[in-house]
Motif scaffolding. Structure first.
Motif, PDB file in Angstrom:
ATOM      1  N   THR A 303      16.905 -26.420  31.920  1.00  0.00           N
ATOM      2  CA  THR A 303      16.470 -25.108  31.458  1.00  0.00           C
ATOM      3  C   THR A 303      14.961 -25.141  31.247  1.00  0.00           C
ATOM      4  OG1 THR A 303      18.579 -24.732  30.337  1.00  0.00           O
ATOM      5  CG2 THR A 303      16.718 -23.357  29.671  1.00  0.00           C
ATOM      6  N   PRO A 304      14.212 -24.345  31.999  1.00  0.00           N
ATOM      7  CA  PRO A 304      12.746 -24.436  31.912  1.00  0.00           C
ATOM      8  C   PRO A 304      12.200 -23.857  30.616  1.00  0.00           C
ATOM      9  CG  PRO A 304      13.383 -22.646  33.371  1.00  0.00           C
ATOM     10  CD  PRO A 304      14.647 -23.369  33.009  1.00  0.00           C
ATOM     11  N   SER A 305      11.180 -24.483  30.091  1.00  0.00           N
ATOM     12  CA  SER A 305      10.496 -23.949  28.914  1.00  0.00           C
ATOM     13  C   SER A 305       9.368 -23.018  29.311  1.00  0.00           C
ATOM     14  CB  SER A 305       9.953 -25.102  28.056  1.00  0.00           C
ATOM     15  OG  SER A 305       9.220 -26.014  28.849  1.00  0.00           O
ATOM     16  N   CYS A 306       9.063 -22.922  30.586  1.00  0.00           N
ATOM     17  CA  CYS A 306       8.076 -21.992  31.124  1.00  0.00           C
ATOM     18  C   CYS A 306       8.716 -21.304  32.338  1.00  0.00           C
ATOM     19  CB  CYS A 306       6.809 -22.720  31.571  1.00  0.00           C
ATOM     20  SG  CYS A 306       6.051 -23.766  30.334  1.00  0.00           S
ATOM     21  N   PRO A 307       8.384 -20.015  32.638  1.00  0.00           N
ATOM     22  CA  PRO A 307       7.298 -19.256  32.014  1.00  0.00           C
ATOM     23  C   PRO A 307       7.673 -18.719  30.641  1.00  0.00           C
ATOM     24  CG  PRO A 307       8.404 -17.919  33.649  1.00  0.00           C
ATOM     25  CD  PRO A 307       9.012 -19.289  33.743  1.00  0.00           C
ATOM     26  N   ASN A 308       6.682 -18.646  29.803  1.00  0.00           N
ATOM     27  CA  ASN A 308       6.824 -18.085  28.474  1.00  0.00           C
ATOM     28  C   ASN A 308       5.531 -17.357  28.148  1.00  0.00           C
ATOM     29  OD1 ASN A 308       7.718 -17.450  25.928  1.00  0.00           O
ATOM     30  ND2 ASN A 308       7.100 -19.413  25.051  1.00  0.00           N
ATOM     31  N   ALA A 309       5.574 -16.050  28.150  1.00  0.00           N
ATOM     32  CA  ALA A 309       4.361 -15.249  27.965  1.00  0.00           C
ATOM     33  C   ALA A 309       4.227 -14.718  26.551  1.00  0.00           C
ATOM     34  CB  ALA A 309       4.346 -14.089  28.958  1.00  0.00           C
ATOM     35  N   ILE A 310       4.874 -15.362  25.595  1.00  0.00           N
ATOM     36  CA  ILE A 310       4.734 -14.902  24.216  1.00  0.00           C
ATOM     37  C   ILE A 310       3.305 -15.098  23.749  1.00  0.00           C
ATOM     38  CG2 ILE A 310       7.113 -15.506  23.645  1.00  0.00           C
ATOM     39  CD1 ILE A 310       5.856 -17.848  22.003  1.00  0.00           C
ATOM     40  N   THR A 311       2.920 -14.334  22.753  1.00  0.00           N
ATOM     41  CA  THR A 311       1.598 -14.525  22.156  1.00  0.00           C
ATOM     42  C   THR A 311       1.685 -14.910  20.697  1.00  0.00           C
ATOM     43  OG1 THR A 311       1.454 -12.151  21.641  1.00  0.00           O
ATOM     44  CG2 THR A 311       0.503 -12.898  23.729  1.00  0.00           C
ATOM     45  N   GLU A 312       2.840 -14.750  20.068  1.00  0.00           N
ATOM     46  CA  GLU A 312       2.972 -15.108  18.652  1.00  0.00           C
ATOM     47  C   GLU A 312       2.676 -16.592  18.459  1.00  0.00           C
ATOM     48  OE1 GLU A 312       6.229 -15.008  14.993  1.00  0.00           O
ATOM     49  OE2 GLU A 312       6.762 -14.262  16.993  1.00  0.00           O
ATOM     50  N   GLY A 313       1.783 -16.876  17.528  1.00  0.00           N
ATOM     51  CA  GLY A 313       1.455 -18.262  17.232  1.00  0.00           C
ATOM     52  C   GLY A 313       0.262 -18.796  17.984  1.00  0.00           C
ATOM     53  N   VAL A 314      -0.210 -18.049  19.011  1.00  0.00           N
ATOM     54  CA  VAL A 314      -1.362 -18.549  19.759  1.00  0.00           C
ATOM     55  C   VAL A 314      -2.486 -17.508  19.813  1.00  0.00           C
ATOM     56  CG1 VAL A 314      -0.042 -20.147  21.180  1.00  0.00           C
ATOM     57  CG2 VAL A 314      -0.360 -17.800  21.965  1.00  0.00           C
ATOM     58  N   GLU A 315      -2.438 -16.497  18.947  1.00  0.00           N
ATOM     59  CA  GLU A 315      -3.461 -15.456  18.969  1.00  0.00           C
ATOM     60  C   GLU A 315      -4.848 -16.006  18.682  1.00  0.00           C
ATOM     61  OE1 GLU A 315      -0.819 -15.499  17.026  1.00  0.00           O
ATOM     62  OE2 GLU A 315       0.273 -13.619  17.060  1.00  0.00           O
ATOM     63  N   GLU A 316      -4.911 -17.091  17.915  1.00  0.00           N
ATOM     64  CA  GLU A 316      -6.199 -17.626  17.493  1.00  0.00           C
ATOM     65  C   GLU A 316      -6.856 -18.496  18.546  1.00  0.00           C
ATOM     66  OE1 GLU A 316      -3.193 -20.750  16.295  1.00  0.00           O
ATOM     67  OE2 GLU A 316      -3.308 -18.607  16.659  1.00  0.00           O
ATOM     68  N   ALA A 317      -6.321 -18.498  19.760  1.00  0.00           N
ATOM     69  CA  ALA A 317      -6.826 -19.423  20.793  1.00  0.00           C
ATOM     70  C   ALA A 317      -8.310 -19.272  21.033  1.00  0.00           C
ATOM     71  CB  ALA A 317      -6.071 -19.208  22.101  1.00  0.00           C
ATOM     72  N   GLY A 318      -8.807 -18.043  20.996  1.00  0.00           N
ATOM     73  CA  GLY A 318     -10.216 -17.842  21.300  1.00  0.00           C
ATOM     74  C   GLY A 318     -11.151 -18.494  20.314  1.00  0.00           C
ATOM     75  N   SER A 319     -10.678 -18.755  19.087  1.00  0.00           N
ATOM     76  CA  SER A 319     -11.566 -19.329  18.084  1.00  0.00           C
ATOM     77  C   SER A 319     -11.005 -20.589  17.460  1.00  0.00           C
ATOM     78  CB  SER A 319     -11.830 -18.310  16.975  1.00  0.00           C
ATOM     79  OG  SER A 319     -10.630 -17.956  16.328  1.00  0.00           O
ATOM     80  N   ARG A 320      -9.959 -21.165  18.044  1.00  0.00           N
ATOM     81  CA  ARG A 320      -9.281 -22.263  17.353  1.00  0.00           C
ATOM     82  C   ARG A 320     -10.148 -23.503  17.223  1.00  0.00           C
ATOM     83  NH1 ARG A 320      -4.952 -22.727  21.648  1.00  0.00           N
ATOM     84  NH2 ARG A 320      -3.844 -21.654  20.011  1.00  0.00           N
ATOM     85  N   LEU A 321     -11.146 -23.675  18.091  1.00  0.00           N
ATOM     86  CA  LEU A 321     -11.959 -24.879  17.991  1.00  0.00           C
ATOM     87  C   LEU A 321     -12.873 -24.854  16.783  1.00  0.00           C
ATOM     88  CD1 LEU A 321     -12.900 -25.567  21.706  1.00  0.00           C
ATOM     89  CD2 LEU A 321     -11.100 -26.598  20.331  1.00  0.00           C
ATOM     90  N   THR A 322     -13.090 -23.641  16.229  1.00  0.00           N
ATOM     91  CA  THR A 322     -13.968 -23.562  15.068  1.00  0.00           C
ATOM     92  C   THR A 322     -13.304 -22.898  13.872  1.00  0.00           C
ATOM     93  OG1 THR A 322     -14.878 -21.493  15.954  1.00  0.00           O
ATOM     94  CG2 THR A 322     -16.093 -23.537  16.409  1.00  0.00           C
ATOM     95  N   SER A 323     -11.995 -22.576  13.947  1.00  0.00           N
ATOM     96  CA  SER A 323     -11.332 -21.939  12.828  1.00  0.00           C
ATOM     97  C   SER A 323     -10.895 -22.967  11.811  1.00  0.00           C
ATOM     98  CB  SER A 323     -10.112 -21.145  13.327  1.00  0.00           C
ATOM     99  OG  SER A 323      -9.193 -22.013  13.941  1.00  0.00           O
ATOM    100  N   PRO A 324     -10.774 -22.557  10.529  1.00  0.00           N
ATOM    101  CA  PRO A 324     -10.393 -23.528   9.495  1.00  0.00           C
ATOM    102  C   PRO A 324      -9.034 -24.138   9.752  1.00  0.00           C
ATOM    103  CG  PRO A 324     -11.245 -21.490   8.534  1.00  0.00           C
ATOM    104  CD  PRO A 324     -11.055 -21.238   9.995  1.00  0.00           C
ATOM    105  N   LEU A 325      -8.876 -25.404   9.400  1.00  0.00           N
ATOM    106  CA  LEU A 325      -7.583 -26.052   9.462  1.00  0.00           C
ATOM    107  C   LEU A 325      -6.696 -25.516   8.353  1.00  0.00           C
ATOM    108  CD1 LEU A 325      -8.762 -29.722  10.054  1.00  0.00           C
ATOM    109  CD2 LEU A 325      -7.823 -28.157  11.748  1.00  0.00           C
TER     110      LEU A 325
END
Length: 366
Positions: A303-325
């Motif tokens: 059973t493939p885990s992709c494709p998966n086009a959800i966005t919940e949980g990954v919205e912060e991708a654009g700033s995750r390298l500098t967002s607070p832990l």
């Protein structure tokens, strides 16, 4: 006759200030320039300039540029670069080579840190080698254009790799399975808030064995979370009996890039965002809440885990390298712990104000 003398509080505060300054200077060794034999560090050490590594390959196994020789110490890169002797794919190590160069090595060490920002690049095998170590932290480091992997862990556990950039490694892996981070028989490690871009090559007889993140041997109970993984020959790849690993809340897309898909079309050259090798024999790996598009089952779950086009949980991708832990507050600016000099500066400022207002004087009559 009245006279103002410094109070015991002022004297104590000045003593603390002196201790802060002296401790900062006494606990750090400095490195820069050309290194022609392995530098083994046994205390907190920092780069004060770029480093060119010219260590000859004289010893069997790894010949590191910098090696940790004690526990509970830190190597701080201070924005500088450690550069090896090759220009991948030229000059890269073959799997049959018994001697090879690496950038930074920990062997049998506990609680050591490699702290960026800074770049480790152009080594015959790995930018960083963690061997039989635990409690290692690699933070805010860029590993670029190392022949095999940006970082190789072997028998390493309970370590944290956060806010790093693993880019363009494994261009000269010569058929060894390599990429951004390669974990071999390594358990309970965390890879978080990092970027894995452009790692891997496919033009060897055994085809596409490279990756952004790879679990090899019996690697288990590792966590890959909130990373950006794209443009690698494969995104996340599972080998051998790797089990009980968790891959969640990542953006894993564009693996492999379009030119690779166009040029390398043989069956053993294919890649995907999530790949299980045909010889995979592990179990219970969790792949959830990722943005991913392509999947090769191999010996893994049908059973493939992709494709998966959800966005919940990954919205912060654009700033995750500098967002607070987790658990931290603040802006998206860089997060650094106050240095001793910053603390000393605060103490000095307080003393200046207090002395100016006369708070730290004692009036005596003589």
């Amino acid at each position: 006759m009245n006279r103002l003398l410094p109070s015991p509080i002022a004297v104590a505060a000045l003593a603390v200030l002196a201790l802060f300054v002296c401790a900062e200077r006494a606990q750090a060794a400095d490195i820069s320039g050309t290194i022609s034999s392995t530098v083994t560090i046994t205390e907190d050490t920092e780069l004060v300039g770029d480093v060119t590594c010219a260590v000859p390959l004289t010893l069997p196994g790894a010949n590191p540029c910098i090696a940790f020789g004690a526990d509970h110490i830190k190597l701080t890169l201070n924005g500088h670069t450690i550069t090896g002797a090759v220009d991948p794919p030229t000059g890269c190590s073959l799997p049959s080579d018994s001697k090879f160069g690496v950038g930074v090595e920990t062997n049998g060490r506990t609680d050591v840190k490699i702290e960026g920002p800074g770049v480790i690049q152009k080594f015959e095998r790995w930018g960083i080698l963690l061997l039989s170590s635990s409690g290692v932290t690699v933070r805010n480091v860029t590993a670029n254009r190392n022949c095999w992997s940006g970082m190789q862990t072997i028998g390493t556990s309970d370590s944290n790799f956060e806010e790093d950039i693993w880019i363009n490694n494994a261009a000269g892996s010569n058929g060894a399975a390599c990429g951004g981070i390669c974990l071999l028989n390594s358990n309970n490690n965390v890879m978080r808030k990092s970027a894995f871009y452009g790692n891997g090559s496919v033009d060897y007889p055994n085809g596409n064995v490279d990756f952004g993140v790879g679990f090899e041997g019996s690697s288990s109970e590792n966590l890959v979370e909130e990373n950006d993984i794209g443009g690698n020959t494969s995104g996340v790849k599972f080998f051998n009996s790797s089990s009980d690993n968790v891959v969640r809340r990542n953006i894993i897309a564009g693996n492999p890039p379009g030119q690779v898909i166009k040029t390398f079309t043989a069956g053993n050259q294919l890649g995907a965002d999530i790949v299980f090798r045909a010889t995979f024999s592990g179990a219970n790996n969790t792949i959830e809440d990722n943005f991913c598009l392509t999947y090769i089952a191999g010996g893994g779950p049908a059973t493939p885990s992709c494709p998966n086009a959800i966005t919940e949980g990954v919205e912060e991708a654009g700033s995750r390298l500098t967002s607070p832990l987790d658990g931290e507050k603040g802006s998206n600016g860089p997060r650094t712990a106050p240095s001793r000099f910053q603390a000393a500066s605060a103490i000095a400022s307080f003393l200046a104000v207090a002395l100016g207002l006369g708070f730290l004087y004692t009036r005596v009559t003589v």
